[in-house]
Motif scaffolding. Structure first.
Motif, PDB file in Angstrom:
ATOM      1  N   LYS A  10      24.085 -35.713  69.035  1.00 32.74           N
ATOM      2  CA  LYS A  10      23.504 -37.359  69.119  1.00 32.74           C
ATOM      3  C   LYS A  10      22.814 -37.631  70.246  1.00 32.74           C
ATOM      4  CE  LYS A  10      25.233 -40.852  66.845  1.00 32.74           C
ATOM      5  NZ  LYS A  10      25.550 -41.997  65.960  1.00 32.74           N
ATOM      6  N   ASP A  11      24.009 -37.753  71.424  1.00 31.32           N
ATOM      7  CA  ASP A  11      23.457 -38.133  72.680  1.00 31.32           C
ATOM      8  C   ASP A  11      23.306 -36.943  73.679  1.00 31.32           C
ATOM      9  OD1 ASP A  11      23.171 -40.746  71.824  1.00 31.32           O
ATOM     10  OD2 ASP A  11      25.523 -40.528  71.810  1.00 31.32           O
ATOM     11  N   SER A  12      23.407 -35.691  73.386  1.00 31.94           N
ATOM     12  CA  SER A  12      23.424 -34.498  74.312  1.00 31.94           C
ATOM     13  C   SER A  12      22.016 -33.864  74.478  1.00 31.94           C
ATOM     14  CB  SER A  12      24.655 -33.704  73.883  1.00 31.94           C
ATOM     15  OG  SER A  12      23.927 -32.724  72.854  1.00 31.94           O
ATOM     16  N   GLU A  13      21.997 -33.442  75.787  1.00 29.80           N
ATOM     17  CA  GLU A  13      20.447 -32.685  75.549  1.00 29.80           C
ATOM     18  C   GLU A  13      20.495 -31.238  74.599  1.00 29.80           C
ATOM     19  OE1 GLU A  13      20.381 -31.083  79.693  1.00 29.80           O
ATOM     20  OE2 GLU A  13      18.993 -32.843  80.324  1.00 29.80           O
ATOM     21  N   GLU A  14      21.737 -31.106  74.079  1.00 32.83           N
ATOM     22  CA  GLU A  14      21.848 -29.579  73.471  1.00 32.83           C
ATOM     23  C   GLU A  14      20.832 -30.091  72.255  1.00 32.83           C
ATOM     24  OE1 GLU A  14      24.662 -26.879  70.946  1.00 32.83           O
ATOM     25  OE2 GLU A  14      25.603 -28.491  72.173  1.00 32.83           O
ATOM     26  N   ARG A  15      20.665 -31.021  71.881  1.00 34.25           N
ATOM     27  CA  ARG A  15      19.932 -31.448  70.410  1.00 34.25           C
ATOM     28  C   ARG A  15      18.367 -30.741  70.450  1.00 34.25           C
ATOM     29  NH1 ARG A  15      18.746 -37.918  69.973  1.00 34.25           N
ATOM     30  NH2 ARG A  15      16.801 -38.009  70.990  1.00 34.25           N
ATOM     31  N   ALA A  16      18.033 -30.640  71.693  1.00 35.68           N
ATOM     32  CA  ALA A  16      16.597 -30.179  71.950  1.00 35.68           C
ATOM     33  C   ALA A  16      16.412 -28.686  71.415  1.00 35.68           C
ATOM     34  CB  ALA A  16      16.271 -30.332  73.257  1.00 35.68           C
ATOM     35  N   SER A  17      17.688 -27.961  71.234  1.00 37.57           N
ATOM     36  CA  SER A  17      17.684 -26.669  71.077  1.00 37.57           C
ATOM     37  C   SER A  17      17.717 -26.499  69.451  1.00 37.57           C
ATOM     38  CB  SER A  17      18.788 -25.883  71.403  1.00 37.57           C
ATOM     39  OG  SER A  17      20.008 -26.280  71.028  1.00 37.57           O
ATOM     40  N   TYR A  18      17.684 -27.599  68.542  1.00 39.78           N
ATOM     41  CA  TYR A  18      17.457 -27.845  67.240  1.00 39.78           C
ATOM     42  C   TYR A  18      16.151 -28.344  66.767  1.00 39.78           C
ATOM     43  CZ  TYR A  18      22.256 -26.290  66.835  1.00 39.78           C
ATOM     44  OH  TYR A  18      23.501 -25.660  67.020  1.00 39.78           O
ATOM     45  N   ILE A  19      15.745 -28.067  65.622  1.00 39.94           N
ATOM     46  CA  ILE A  19      14.562 -28.775  65.019  1.00 39.94           C
ATOM     47  C   ILE A  19      15.232 -29.504  63.607  1.00 39.94           C
ATOM     48  CG2 ILE A  19      13.724 -27.007  64.194  1.00 39.94           C
ATOM     49  CD1 ILE A  19      11.152 -28.316  64.354  1.00 39.94           C
TER      50      ILE A  19
END
Length: 437
Positions: free
Chosen positions: A350-359
């Protein structure tokens, strides 16, 4: 959508007999995979799983999918040429997704040095599912566009005769004639042949980058054989071979084992597990060359999945998880997260940058229908299924001129509804043919 084969599902004995005949025909037609046990051995094969009956697909949706394919070819090509757009769109992804970041590094390096290739070849596949509108009319929903190693063009060219045979056995001769002719392997080979011709060296080869253990080799051989019939020779090599024996001359022409390469056709290189340090170096060598890459690194990047970041979308997915699917930046099937797994991942991301690697995508809800799935080692099983339609697209551009832009046939894959994710190669979906209604 009611199925017109419904009455045939009642008689188990007839189904088993029909399945035996269908499997024999599939083997005779070359609808083949190497076995999981012997993925590298050339003499141990089984049939590729398929449906006993063709699945009903609305004519209008099939026509619509074909009608837009040329536009998607041009869109992918335009995106691949727009460095600013690619960088902006993927900027958050490359911070967290090391695989996309590595592809992007190679892309930047090639741009800096100057792109050596002048002819560009795209062999894409745009995938769809069917979903009913509020008024009950069926609609086409796009899932993704595959820009690298879009497979099953070869085997999809072999399956129409299997389903025609099944229907003829049942004395449904009129229905048998309605199964569309389909030859993606020929269309895909025509694209490669056109690119090879524009490269302009009569002795140059096509280099197919293959995996060491390739079960789906007959699918690839179908395209190789089409090229050989045009006197264009194909060599199969791994990234490791390129690293050891590939070289560039002063004009950045690519040589493999001392032979000039006109076209590099990737059937590997779309997942992180397929790259070692040596393989990344081989990929860079190929990208720096003036050989025509299919796809070049920019086109592979254009095929990555990227959505708008948004807290609102995540909030919606957490309240109604059954309506969404979480996809990582991966090709090849079997990577998606659903339901409780998706909720856990979203809470973590939710609050991490890592979510940008998912769609995060809204889940398509196709209406299930019944069909009988045939798999080696299993008895014929009638189950509730859903289908996914793929349309193959081919484009060739020389400089700024589009030389070829066309569709090249279709692929229908069907799976039991209990399987959320995965394609034929992942062992979930099976090959099928559309029966237009």
């Amino acid at each position: 959508m009611a199925t017109s084969w419904g009455s045939l599902f009642q008689d188990e004995q007839q189904l088993e007999e029909l399945a035996r005949q269908a499997v024999d025909r599939a083997l005779a037609e070359g609808v083949l995979l190497r076995t999981k046990q012997e993925p590298s051995s050339s003499d141990v094969v089984s049939y590729a799983p398929f449906t006993l009956f063709p699945s009903l697909v609305p004519c209008a949706l099939l026509e619509q999918a074909y009608a837009v394919q040329m536009d998607f070819n041009l869109l992918v090509d335009a995106v691949s040429q727009n460095a600013v757009f690619l960088e902006q769109t993927l900027s958050s992804t490359i911070k967290r997704d090391t695989f996309t970041a590595k592809l992007f590094d190679i892309y930047k390096q090639v741009l800096k040095e100057g792109i050596a290739q002048t002819v560009f070849l795209g062999l894409n596949r745009s995938d769809y599912m069917f979903q009913s509108n509020a008024d009950g009319s069926p609609a086409l929903k796009q899932i993704e566009i595959n820009t690298i190693s879009a497979s099953f063009g070869g085997l999809a060219s072999r399956t129409p005769d299997v389903h025609r045979h099944v229907l003829n056995v049942l004395n449904k001769t009129t229905e048998a004639t309605k199964i569309l002719s389909n030859n993606p392997s020929k269309g895909l080979a025509l694209g490669i042949a056109k690119a090879w011709e524009l490269y302009g060296s009569a002795n140059a080869l096509v280099l197919l980058i293959a995996q060491e253990k390739e079960r789906n080799i007959f699918d690839q051989r179908a395209i190789e054989n089409e090229l050989l019939a045009r006197n264009i020779h194909v060599i199969r090599r791994r990234f490791e071979d390129v690293s050891e024996k590939g070289s560039l001359d002063q004009d950045r022409r690519l040589f493999m084992d001392g032979q000039e390469v006109a076209v590099v056709y990737f059937r590997d290189g779309y997942m992180p597990s397929q790259y070692s340090l040596q393989n990344w170096e081989a990929r860079l060598l190929l990208e720096r060359s003036c050989a025509i890459k299919c796809p070049d690194i920019a086109t592979q990047l254009a095929g990555t999945k990227k959505g708008e970041e948004g807290d609102q979308a995540i909030a919606e997915a957490l309240t109604a998880p059954s309506r969404f699917v979480l996809k990582p930046q991966r090709e090849g099937g079997g990577n998606n997260l659903y339901g409780e797994e998706m909720v856990q991942a979203l809470e973590r991301l939710k609050d991490s940058e890592e979510r940008a690697s998912y769609i995060l995508m809204e889940k398509i809800e196709p209406e299930p229908f019944r069909n009988c799935l045939l798999r080696p080692g299993s008895s014929a099983r009638v189950v509730q299924c859903i289908s996914e339609l793929g349309i193959f697209g081919v484009y060739v551009r020389q400089g700024k001129t589009v030389v070829m832009n066309t569709h090249a046939g279709h692929l229908l894959r069907t799976k039991a509804i209990e399987h959320a994710d995965g394609g034929v190669a992942a062992g979930v979906a099976v090959l099928d043919n559309p029966y237009p209604v």
